[in-house]
Design an enzyme around this catalytic site. Structure first.
Site, mmCIF file in Angstrom:
data_model
loop_
_atom_site.group_PDB
_atom_site.id
_atom_site.type_symbol
_atom_site.label_atom_id
_atom_site.label_comp_id
_atom_site.label_asym_id
_atom_site.label_seq_id
_atom_site.Cartn_x
_atom_site.Cartn_y
_atom_site.Cartn_z
ATOM 1 N N ALA A 128 2.624 0.359 -18.118
ATOM 2 C CA ALA A 128 1.812 1.062 -17.118
ATOM 3 C C ALA A 128 2.142 2.543 -17.000
ATOM 4 O O ALA A 128 1.277 3.340 -16.690
ATOM 5 C CB ALA A 128 1.945 0.385 -15.755
ATOM 6 N N LEU A 172 0.834 -1.205 0.000
ATOM 7 C CA LEU A 172 0.000 0.000 0.000
ATOM 8 C C LEU A 172 0.871 1.259 0.000
ATOM 9 O O LEU A 172 0.760 2.120 0.864
ATOM 10 C CB LEU A 172 -0.950 -0.007 1.199
ATOM 11 N N GLY A 173 1.742 1.373 -1.010
ATOM 12 C CA GLY A 173 2.518 2.594 -1.194
ATOM 13 C C GLY A 173 1.699 3.591 -1.990
ATOM 14 O O GLY A 173 0.466 3.531 -2.007
ATOM 15 N N HIS A 207 4.136 -4.237 -20.427
ATOM 16 C CA HIS A 207 4.851 -3.367 -19.492
ATOM 17 C C HIS A 207 4.774 -1.900 -19.903
ATOM 18 O O HIS A 207 5.791 -1.248 -20.138
ATOM 19 C CB HIS A 207 6.312 -3.816 -19.350
ATOM 20 N N SER A 221 1.094 -5.345 3.702
ATOM 21 C CA SER A 221 2.253 -4.483 3.535
ATOM 22 C C SER A 221 3.289 -4.986 4.535
ATOM 23 O O SER A 221 2.950 -5.798 5.395
ATOM 24 C CB SER A 221 1.827 -3.054 3.886
ATOM 25 N N ARG A 222 4.530 -4.496 4.425
ATOM 26 C CA ARG A 222 5.526 -4.929 5.416
ATOM 27 C C ARG A 222 5.045 -4.585 6.820
ATOM 28 O O ARG A 222 5.179 -5.353 7.762
ATOM 29 C CB ARG A 222 6.876 -4.263 5.134
ATOM 30 N N GLY A 253 3.322 -4.724 -10.672
ATOM 31 C CA GLY A 253 4.569 -4.519 -9.935
ATOM 32 C C GLY A 253 5.752 -4.973 -10.757
ATOM 33 O O GLY A 253 6.232 -4.264 -11.650
ATOM 34 N N ARG A 254 6.229 -6.198 -10.460
ATOM 35 C CA ARG A 254 7.292 -6.783 -11.255
ATOM 36 C C ARG A 254 6.945 -8.258 -11.459
ATOM 37 O O ARG A 254 6.374 -8.897 -10.559
ATOM 38 C CB ARG A 254 8.658 -6.690 -10.548
ATOM 39 N N ILE A 271 1.247 3.871 -5.187
ATOM 40 C CA ILE A 271 0.441 3.238 -6.235
ATOM 41 C C ILE A 271 -0.714 2.448 -5.624
ATOM 42 O O ILE A 271 -1.864 2.600 -6.037
ATOM 43 C CB ILE A 271 1.325 2.339 -7.129
ATOM 44 N N GLU A 275 10.604 -10.623 -19.543
ATOM 45 C CA GLU A 275 10.132 -9.777 -20.634
ATOM 46 C C GLU A 275 11.193 -9.617 -21.720
ATOM 47 O O GLU A 275 12.382 -9.572 -21.410
ATOM 48 C CB GLU A 275 9.780 -8.392 -20.078
#
Lengths: 338, 314
Positions: free
Chosen positions: A303, A174-175, A301, A196-197, A253-254, A177, A283
């Site tokens: 975004a 929950l940063g 990719h 989240s962490r 994300g990744r 983005i 990718e």
């Protein structure tokens, strides 16, 4: 009329030679997409290792005295080996949203600051996450294909999709983005929870310490976190199983945050209902199995790639570099939230 | 109630609806009857209800042929396929399916906006065809912050506005008369609305006044950077005008869920990358179709049990 053109060119070049240098290891996509001019400044000069015939370490050693900053884009690592050759560097400024190409502890050790892309991309990435989610649930791309192939007239109505409003959306990370995604999905009547962490103090969404528990308690899992050692393959067999047969996953994300092979297997066996993916483990290679699936939406990719955001990015990059070089605080300094 | 004849005038839109109707009534599926005139002659006395949807309802001719028709229950919120004047004249009750499909239609409207501006369908094709291996996809247009103009601010229009606001989109609208309790900017004409927004959404009912509400003038006002989203009815738009505007680049893009002559879609659109074409799926989710079916059946049951109708229009 006595101006010697060659002389004044030389002077200009000499002036440029005196400017502090910002080194680049790869051309940032933004340079070709909106033009390098958007990133120009009279306070610094770009030095491109990729334009030189010299081996990297030789190039860097030659120019190390004047290289004060690194402009980093995804894919070109900024690690101990590189930093060792650049003792004058005081800042790494990224064009990418992610920071996983940077050895952050190494930068800390050397007192090198990091300036990230701040919020310039957040809206675009959040928009794409929501777009992919609606597309998967409501079969937008699949329906569009169906119409263009003439199948609506030939075969009749398209199979029903699944309602978005009222779904439980589980946000992983929950940063900036993740928060923008949450805000948007609330307007659709979704119930937002997150992992989240650490729990975020001013946030009222239910928090799940364990991503597996989050998956078990949501209908759509949206990956909005960065890639790190902790998050690599965090979305594994166990998490996908918890998400379940009716669950869908969206990844902006990744690629490596998800165990891609496992996800492909789950989709093939019907163990999860669908996926919307902007990122992949390798990718631009994408698992072939996806191409036959109508319940998967694939995005190359992209975004962050709108002219609006890239323009904002260029201003931010120049702003950060100029701030650093005039000993002012960075505009978007990355600080570890731990 | 098994002896009550219910005539389904549209192609059966949903197996659950058919099943629930067959449980309670004698259901006739008009669409698959070869000799409709003969059928009506033989069965008209027993037909006391009609069930229709967006593709077929009850026009004056049909109503005239059904002397014992008491109620028309539409599997849609739109009423454009029902001759309301004729129903009023005959004292025939009419029901539709409002509210239960509002969210789905609004969700899809935003989904279409995102798909058109961010080229979701095109980039999905790009990956599937292997083109990504040869090079990156191009830039697309940011959605957040774009101005959205809504024609019709009923349940669906308001739901679209609420969602678009979460993307920081400034909202403006046009309705027959300005709404006093609404904070969005009002434009007294569709052309003015089109000239002052980047994304124009059709969210009003189809009536004689709103037929071809999107015409050449409106399309030109919306312009080469503008995008049209239609989740209303095909006839809201002058379709040949729309097609030529898109092909010629006079209109920036379109997201269309409805067409003039469904399921036929102008083939000139198939080659365009700035359009998204959907097979009328606005309310097409399992959850919503079940709720719609329950409303249709619930209204019919209420009528024949002399109870208040659930969602009456007439």
């Amino acid at each position: 009329m006595g101006v010697n053109v060659t002389d004044s060119d030389k002077t200009q070049e000499e002036e440029q030679q005196d400017l502090p240098k910002v080194v680049l290891f790869r051309p940032p996509p933004a340079f070709s997409l909106i033009g390098e001019e958007s990133f120009a400044s009279n306070k610094f000069h770009f030095l491109k290792t990729y334009d030189s015939q010299l081996p990297l370490d030789q190039f860097l050693s030659t120019h190390s005295h004047s290289i004060k900053a690194i402009l980093s884009s995804g894919g070109a690592p900024v690690n101990a080996d590189i930093l060792q050759l650049l003792p004058e560097v005081g800042v790494v400024v990224t064009t990418s949203a992610g920071l996983n190409q940077i050895d952050i502890p190494e930068c800390r050790r050397r007192g090198i600051k990091i300036a990230n892309s701040g919020n310039v991309y957040s809206a675009d990435v959040a928009d794409l996450a929501v777009g992919l989610l609606i597309d998967v649930l409501r079969k937008v791309s699949a329906g569009d294909r169906y119409v263009r192939q003439g199948l609506w007239a030939a075969k009749g109505n398209y199979p029903l999709g699944s309602k978005l409003s009222g779904k439980r959306a589980g946000i992983v990370g929950l940063g900036n983005i993740g928060y923008e995604v949450a805000k948007r999905l609330e307007a659709f009547g979704c119930f937002v929870s997150y992992n989240s962490r650490k729990k975020k103090p001013y946030v009222s969404y239910p928090f799940y310490h364990d991503v597996c528990e989050l998956a078990a308690n949501c209908d759509a899992l949206i990956i909005c976190c960065g890639l790190s050692d902790e998050t690599r393959h965090m979305i594994n067999k166990q998490v996908l199983s918890a998400l379940g047969k009716e669950g869908v996953i969206v990844n902006i994300g990744r690629g490596a945050i998800i165990d891609e092979k496992e996800m492909v297997r789950c989709l093939m066996q019907g163990e999860i209902a669908g996926a919307g993916l902007d990122v992949f483990e390798n990718e631009p290679n994408v698992p072939q199995e996806f191409f036959a699936m109508d319940n998967v939406v694939l995005s190359p990719h992209r975004a962050v790639f709108t002219p609006e955001s890239l323009k904002d990015l260029s201003q931010l990059v120049v702003g950060n570099l100029e701030a650093f070089l005039s000993n002012k605080p960075l505009l978007t300094e990355y600080v570890d939230s731990e | 109630m098994e002896s009550i004849g219910v005539l389904m005038t549209c192609p059966p839109p949903d197996p659950y609806l058919v099943e629930q109707l067959e449980k309670r009534f004698t259901l006739f599926k008009f669409h698959s009857i070869p000799d409709k005139a003969h059928f009506l002659n033989s069965n008209k006395a027993s037909i006391r209800a009609v069930v229709g949807n967006a593709s077929a309802g009850a026009d004056a001719q049909l109503i005239h042929q059904l002397p014992n028709l008491e109620i028309v229950s539409s599997f849609s919120v739109g009423l454009d396929k029902i001759d309301l004047a004729k129903c009023r004249e005959r004292g025939i009750r009419v029901t539709n399916t409002p509210d239960v499909l509002t969210d789905d239609v609004a969700d899809l409207a935003i989904g279409l906006m995102l798909a058109v501006l961010r080229r979701l369908c095109q980039s999905d094709r790009y990956v599937r065809s292997g083109q990504w291996k040869r090079g990156d996809f191009k830039l697309t247009t940011k959605f957040t912050g774009k101005s959205v103009g809504i024609i019709g601010l009923g349940r669906i229009g308001l739901a679209i506005a609420k969602r678009a606001e979460a993307f920081s989109c400034p909202i403006s609208y046009h309705t027959r008369t300005e709404k006093s309790d609404v904070k969005y900017k009002y434009y007294p004409s569709v052309v003015e609305l089109a000239a002052n927004c980047q994304i124009l959404v059709v969210a009003c009912a189809l009536t004689e006044e709103t037929r071809h509400i999107i015409n050449r003038e409106v399309i030109n006002a919306l312009g080469p950077k503008g995008v049209l989203i239609n989740i209303g009815r095909g006839p809201h738009v002058d379709e040949p005008e729309l097609v030529s505007a898109l092909v010629e680049g006079r209109l920036g893009g379109a997201g269309l869920d409805v067409f003039q002559d469904e399921p036929n879609v102008p083939e000139e659109l198939f080659g365009l990358e700035n359009v998204v074409l959907l097979p009328h799926v606005g309310s097409g989710t399992m959850e919503t179709r079940k709720e719609m079916a329950d409303l249709v059946v619930g209204n019919l049951e209420a009528h024949f049990l002399n109870k208040p109708l659930l969602t009456p229009v007439l």
